[in-house]
Design a protein around this motif. Structure first.
Motif, PDB file in Angstrom:
ATOM      1  N   TYR A  72       0.879  -1.168   0.000  1.00 37.08           N
ATOM      2  CA  TYR A  72       0.000   0.000   0.000  1.00 37.08           C
ATOM      3  C   TYR A  72       0.917   1.219   0.000  1.00 37.08           C
ATOM      4  O   TYR A  72       1.761   1.366   0.884  1.00 37.08           O
ATOM      5  CB  TYR A  72      -0.851   0.076   1.272  1.00 37.08           C
ATOM      6  CG  TYR A  72      -2.034  -0.850   1.334  1.00 37.08           C
ATOM      7  CD1 TYR A  72      -3.053  -0.767   0.408  1.00 37.08           C
ATOM      8  CD2 TYR A  72      -2.141  -1.781   2.357  1.00 37.08           C
ATOM      9  CE1 TYR A  72      -4.150  -1.604   0.486  1.00 37.08           C
ATOM     10  CE2 TYR A  72      -3.234  -2.620   2.439  1.00 37.08           C
ATOM     11  CZ  TYR A  72      -4.240  -2.525   1.504  1.00 37.08           C
ATOM     12  OH  TYR A  72      -5.321  -3.345   1.582  1.00 37.08           O
ATOM     13  N   ASP A  73       0.751   2.097  -0.973  1.00 43.00           N
ATOM     14  CA  ASP A  73       1.546   3.313  -1.043  1.00 43.00           C
ATOM     15  C   ASP A  73       0.637   4.529  -1.035  1.00 43.00           C
ATOM     16  O   ASP A  73      -0.460   4.503  -1.605  1.00 43.00           O
ATOM     17  CB  ASP A  73       2.377   3.363  -2.335  1.00 43.00           C
ATOM     18  CG  ASP A  73       3.585   2.464  -2.298  1.00 43.00           C
ATOM     19  OD1 ASP A  73       4.185   2.315  -1.211  1.00 43.00           O
ATOM     20  OD2 ASP A  73       3.951   1.915  -3.353  1.00 43.00           O
ATOM     21  N   TYR A  74       1.124   5.588  -0.411  1.00 41.76           N
ATOM     22  CA  TYR A  74       0.426   6.864  -0.432  1.00 41.76           C
ATOM     23  C   TYR A  74       1.470   7.955  -0.628  1.00 41.76           C
ATOM     24  O   TYR A  74       2.478   7.985   0.074  1.00 41.76           O
ATOM     25  CB  TYR A  74      -0.331   7.110   0.876  1.00 41.76           C
ATOM     26  CG  TYR A  74      -0.835   8.522   1.019  1.00 41.76           C
ATOM     27  CD1 TYR A  74      -1.902   8.966   0.243  1.00 41.76           C
ATOM     28  CD2 TYR A  74      -0.228   9.411   1.884  1.00 41.76           C
ATOM     29  CE1 TYR A  74      -2.349  10.274   0.355  1.00 41.76           C
ATOM     30  CE2 TYR A  74      -0.675  10.719   1.993  1.00 41.76           C
ATOM     31  CZ  TYR A  74      -1.740  11.143   1.221  1.00 41.76           C
ATOM     32  OH  TYR A  74      -2.175  12.429   1.334  1.00 41.76           O
ATOM     33  N   THR A  75       1.244   8.821  -1.603  1.00 38.11           N
ATOM     34  CA  THR A  75       2.102   9.979  -1.830  1.00 38.11           C
ATOM     35  C   THR A  75       1.197  11.182  -2.013  1.00 38.11           C
ATOM     36  O   THR A  75       0.433  11.252  -2.985  1.00 38.11           O
ATOM     37  CB  THR A  75       2.988   9.799  -3.077  1.00 38.11           C
ATOM     38  OG1 THR A  75       3.771   8.622  -2.913  1.00 38.11           O
ATOM     39  CG2 THR A  75       3.899  10.992  -3.284  1.00 38.11           C
ATOM     40  N   ARG A  76       1.261  12.099  -1.059  1.00 33.61           N
ATOM     41  CA  ARG A  76       0.471  13.328  -1.164  1.00 33.61           C
ATOM     42  C   ARG A  76       1.026  14.137  -2.332  1.00 33.61           C
ATOM     43  O   ARG A  76       2.220  14.339  -2.439  1.00 33.61           O
ATOM     44  CB  ARG A  76       0.601  14.114   0.140  1.00 33.61           C
ATOM     45  CG  ARG A  76      -0.247  15.342   0.203  1.00 33.61           C
ATOM     46  CD  ARG A  76       0.014  16.037   1.542  1.00 33.61           C
ATOM     47  NE  ARG A  76      -1.114  16.782   1.971  1.00 33.61           N
ATOM     48  CZ  ARG A  76      -2.126  16.317   2.694  1.00 33.61           C
ATOM     49  NH1 ARG A  76      -2.126  15.077   3.094  1.00 33.61           N
ATOM     50  NH2 ARG A  76      -3.128  17.080   3.027  1.00 33.61           N
ATOM     51  N   ASP A  77       0.166  14.553  -3.226  1.00 34.51           N
ATOM     52  CA  ASP A  77       0.569  15.327  -4.410  1.00 34.51           C
ATOM     53  C   ASP A  77       1.690  14.626  -5.183  1.00 34.51           C
ATOM     54  O   ASP A  77       2.813  15.135  -5.296  1.00 34.51           O
ATOM     55  CB  ASP A  77       1.010  16.741  -4.004  1.00 34.51           C
ATOM     56  CG  ASP A  77      -0.082  17.495  -3.259  1.00 34.51           C
ATOM     57  OD1 ASP A  77      -1.262  17.358  -3.649  1.00 34.51           O
ATOM     58  OD2 ASP A  77       0.245  18.199  -2.293  1.00 34.51           O
ATOM     59  N   PRO A  78       1.400  13.436  -5.737  1.00 33.42           N
ATOM     60  CA  PRO A  78       2.449  12.685  -6.433  1.00 33.42           C
ATOM     61  C   PRO A  78       2.975  13.442  -7.659  1.00 33.42           C
ATOM     62  O   PRO A  78       2.255  14.233  -8.265  1.00 33.42           O
ATOM     63  CB  PRO A  78       1.739  11.393  -6.857  1.00 33.42           C
ATOM     64  CG  PRO A  78       0.290  11.730  -6.873  1.00 33.42           C
ATOM     65  CD  PRO A  78       0.085  12.807  -5.842  1.00 33.42           C
ATOM     66  N   PRO A  79       4.228  13.164  -8.023  1.00 36.96           N
ATOM     67  CA  PRO A  79       4.833  13.853  -9.171  1.00 36.96           C
ATOM     68  C   PRO A  79       4.459  13.214 -10.506  1.00 36.96           C
ATOM     69  O   PRO A  79       5.086  13.509 -11.528  1.00 36.96           O
ATOM     70  CB  PRO A  79       6.332  13.704  -8.898  1.00 36.96           C
ATOM     71  CG  PRO A  79       6.430  12.404  -8.178  1.00 36.96           C
ATOM     72  CD  PRO A  79       5.177  12.318  -7.330  1.00 36.96           C
ATOM     73  N   ASN A  80       3.466  12.333 -10.514  1.00 33.91           N
ATOM     74  CA  ASN A  80       3.061  11.649 -11.743  1.00 33.91           C
ATOM     75  C   ASN A  80       1.530  11.545 -11.764  1.00 33.91           C
ATOM     76  O   ASN A  80       0.858  12.066 -10.882  1.00 33.91           O
ATOM     77  CB  ASN A  80       3.719  10.259 -11.826  1.00 33.91           C
ATOM     78  CG  ASN A  80       3.492   9.453 -10.560  1.00 33.91           C
ATOM     79  OD1 ASN A  80       2.399   9.443  -9.995  1.00 33.91           O
ATOM     80  ND2 ASN A  80       4.528   8.786 -10.096  1.00 33.91           N
ATOM     81  N   GLU A  81       0.996  10.851 -12.743  1.00 34.89           N
ATOM     82  CA  GLU A  81      -0.452  10.772 -12.910  1.00 34.89           C
ATOM     83  C   GLU A  81      -1.110   9.677 -12.053  1.00 34.89           C
ATOM     84  O   GLU A  81      -2.325   9.539 -12.061  1.00 34.89           O
ATOM     85  CB  GLU A  81      -0.808  10.541 -14.385  1.00 34.89           C
ATOM     86  CG  GLU A  81      -0.471   9.155 -14.906  1.00 34.89           C
ATOM     87  CD  GLU A  81       0.970   8.966 -15.386  1.00 34.89           C
ATOM     88  OE1 GLU A  81       1.246   7.905 -15.967  1.00 34.89           O
ATOM     89  OE2 GLU A  81       1.820   9.852 -15.164  1.00 34.89           O
ATOM     90  N   TYR A  82      -0.338   8.922 -11.302  1.00 33.52           N
ATOM     91  CA  TYR A  82      -0.906   7.818 -10.542  1.00 33.52           C
ATOM     92  C   TYR A  82      -1.656   8.321  -9.317  1.00 33.52           C
ATOM     93  O   TYR A  82      -1.376   9.401  -8.793  1.00 33.52           O
ATOM     94  CB  TYR A  82       0.197   6.826 -10.149  1.00 33.52           C
ATOM     95  CG  TYR A  82       0.801   6.166 -11.366  1.00 33.52           C
ATOM     96  CD1 TYR A  82       0.028   5.359 -12.184  1.00 33.52           C
ATOM     97  CD2 TYR A  82       2.127   6.393 -11.713  1.00 33.52           C
ATOM     98  CE1 TYR A  82       0.569   4.778 -13.320  1.00 33.52           C
ATOM     99  CE2 TYR A  82       2.676   5.811 -12.847  1.00 33.52           C
ATOM    100  CZ  TYR A  82       1.880   5.004 -13.638  1.00 33.52           C
ATOM    101  OH  TYR A  82       2.402   4.432 -14.763  1.00 33.52           O
ATOM    102  N   PRO A  83      -2.639   7.538  -8.828  1.00 32.15           N
ATOM    103  CA  PRO A  83      -3.426   7.982  -7.678  1.00 32.15           C
ATOM    104  C   PRO A  83      -2.568   8.140  -6.425  1.00 32.15           C
ATOM    105  O   PRO A  83      -1.607   7.397  -6.233  1.00 32.15           O
ATOM    106  CB  PRO A  83      -4.461   6.878  -7.490  1.00 32.15           C
ATOM    107  CG  PRO A  83      -4.110   5.778  -8.406  1.00 32.15           C
ATOM    108  CD  PRO A  83      -3.035   6.231  -9.326  1.00 32.15           C
TER     109      PRO A  83
END
Length: 188
Positions: A72-83
């Motif tokens: 499970y990954d979470y990145t606030r404001d990711p640098p790509n188009e992934y959720p």
């Protein structure tokens, strides 16, 4: 916490080991079959008043060889188009590999896929992954695990709700008015 205002949390994490060590999932002296690698990166939010998770990762893995099973990954404001919140299922799947090849992605693997899971506020928490391991009889739980797990998960969800209300006070006020609460708007 670093001078930048960021903090990283994990098991035995350090500058030399930024990912930390996995946590063995066992209660007895028997060797663990599974382990969890946990990592949270925190920073102050825009108001500089509340800690917020900027990144988190929960990786379920084989304890003996550290081979990942799911993440499970979470990145606030990711640098790509992934959720922002997503999971990866590691391993092989003939059906998924066939789908990737038919869609013109023959060099990709099933674990390259980012399955969305709830977004910023409603993403899975660590307690969800632990519950999965227990309910699927992958690990042996301690007596009273349900109460402890549910209380911890509720604290996470309450924090998410508080953050959602802070970000959307007009919606929160509207819902409270629908429930016949008296809501007084603050002075400018």
């Amino acid at each position: 916490m670093e001078a930048s205002g960021r903090a990283a949390i994990g098991n035995q994490i350090s500058r030399l080991k930024p990912r930390g060590d996995p946590v063995a999932l066992t209660l007895s002296q028997a060797p663990a079959l599974l382990a969890l690698r946990l990592l949270h990166t925190l920073a102050l939010d825009e108001s500089q008043r509340f800690l917020t998770t900027t990144k988190s990762s929960y990786k379920l893995m084989h304890a003996t060889n550290s081979e990942p099973i799911l993440t499970y990954d979470y990145t606030r404001d990711p640098p790509n188009e992934y959720p922002e919140a997503h999971f990866h299922l590691h391993g092989e799947s003939v059906a998924v590999q066939d789908m990737l090849e038919r869609c013109g992605r023959p060099k990709h693997k099933p674990d390259d896929l980012h399955f969305p899971v709830g977004g910023r506020r409603y993403r899975p928490c660590l307690e969800d992954l632990i519950e999965f391991c227990i309910l699927e009889r992958l690990v042996e739980p301690r007596p009273g695990w349900e109460k402890a797990l549910n209380e911890s998960r509720q604290r996470f969800r309450d924090g998410q709700l508080r953050a959602a209300v802070r970000r959307s006070p007009d919606i929160a006020a509207g819902v409270l008015r629908e429930q016949r609460w008296q809501v007084i708007e603050p002075d400018e």
